[in-house]
Design a protein around this motif. Structure first.
Motif, PDB file in Angstrom:
ATOM      1  N   ALA A  79      15.358  -8.867  47.829  1.00  0.00           N
ATOM      2  CA  ALA A  79      16.782  -8.883  47.488  1.00  0.00           C
ATOM      3  C   ALA A  79      17.327 -10.304  47.496  1.00  0.00           C
ATOM      4  O   ALA A  79      18.084 -10.697  46.604  1.00  0.00           O
ATOM      5  N   TYR A  89      21.704  -3.722  47.791  1.00  0.00           N
ATOM      6  CA  TYR A  89      22.713  -3.773  46.743  1.00  0.00           C
ATOM      7  C   TYR A  89      23.704  -2.615  46.852  1.00  0.00           C
ATOM      8  O   TYR A  89      24.884  -2.789  46.596  1.00  0.00           O
ATOM      9  N   SER A 107      15.276  -8.366  41.634  1.00  0.00           N
ATOM     10  CA  SER A 107      14.900  -8.080  43.016  1.00  0.00           C
ATOM     11  C   SER A 107      13.850  -6.975  43.097  1.00  0.00           C
ATOM     12  O   SER A 107      12.914  -7.054  43.899  1.00  0.00           O
ATOM     13  N   THR A 112      15.138  -2.626  49.133  1.00  0.00           N
ATOM     14  CA  THR A 112      15.736  -3.563  48.185  1.00  0.00           C
ATOM     15  C   THR A 112      16.997  -2.970  47.561  1.00  0.00           C
ATOM     16  O   THR A 112      18.027  -3.638  47.447  1.00  0.00           O
TER      17      THR A 112
END
Length: 129
Positions: free
Chosen positions: A111, A37, A87, A33
């Motif tokens: 996510a 990002y 998330s 996850t």
């Protein structure tokens, strides 16, 4: 009479891995996850650094690399951190049941779901990207 034969069980490729069926492996899920990002963030910041300074925005932000990076980060840090937090929470919730999602799938889904949830909530509240 012949006894019914049991099907042979093949060993898994990685029998000692963190993601065995029936276990809750939170760490790999959270790392996947987080990667959803971190990787785009680093690509975006590298793109910001590689772009030449535009004279029209130099008065506001400064023409240095640090000025451009701080302007790029300041524009979306609250949105990004709230989406990352949502998330990570969704990732933990997806891994809570014993049977279910593997770490990579749960992290990717978390996510997407977390970012979508934050987008809907903040857009409904009137925030603009």
């Amino acid at each position: 009479m012949n006894a019914p034969r049991q099907p042979e069980r093949r060993p898994r490729l990685d029998p000692d891995g963190d993601d065995r069926p029936g276990e809750r492996a939170f760490t790999p899920t959270l790392l996947v996850t987080l990667a959803w990002y971190a990787v785009p963030m680093f690509v975006y910041l590298a793109w910001v650094v590689s772009q030449p300074a535009v004279d029209a925005t130099c008065a506001e932000r400064g023409c240095t690399v640090a000025g451009r990076l701080s302007a790029a980060i300041a524009g979306g840090w609250a949105w990004t951190l709230s989406a990352l937090t949502a998330s990570l929470l969704v990732a933990v919730l997806l891994r809570l049941p014993r049977a279910g999602w593997r770490a990579g799938v749960a992290g990717s889904a978390a996510a997407i779901l977390g970012a979508g949830l934050v987008t809907v909530v903040l857009r409904t509240a009137g925030w603009v990207i």
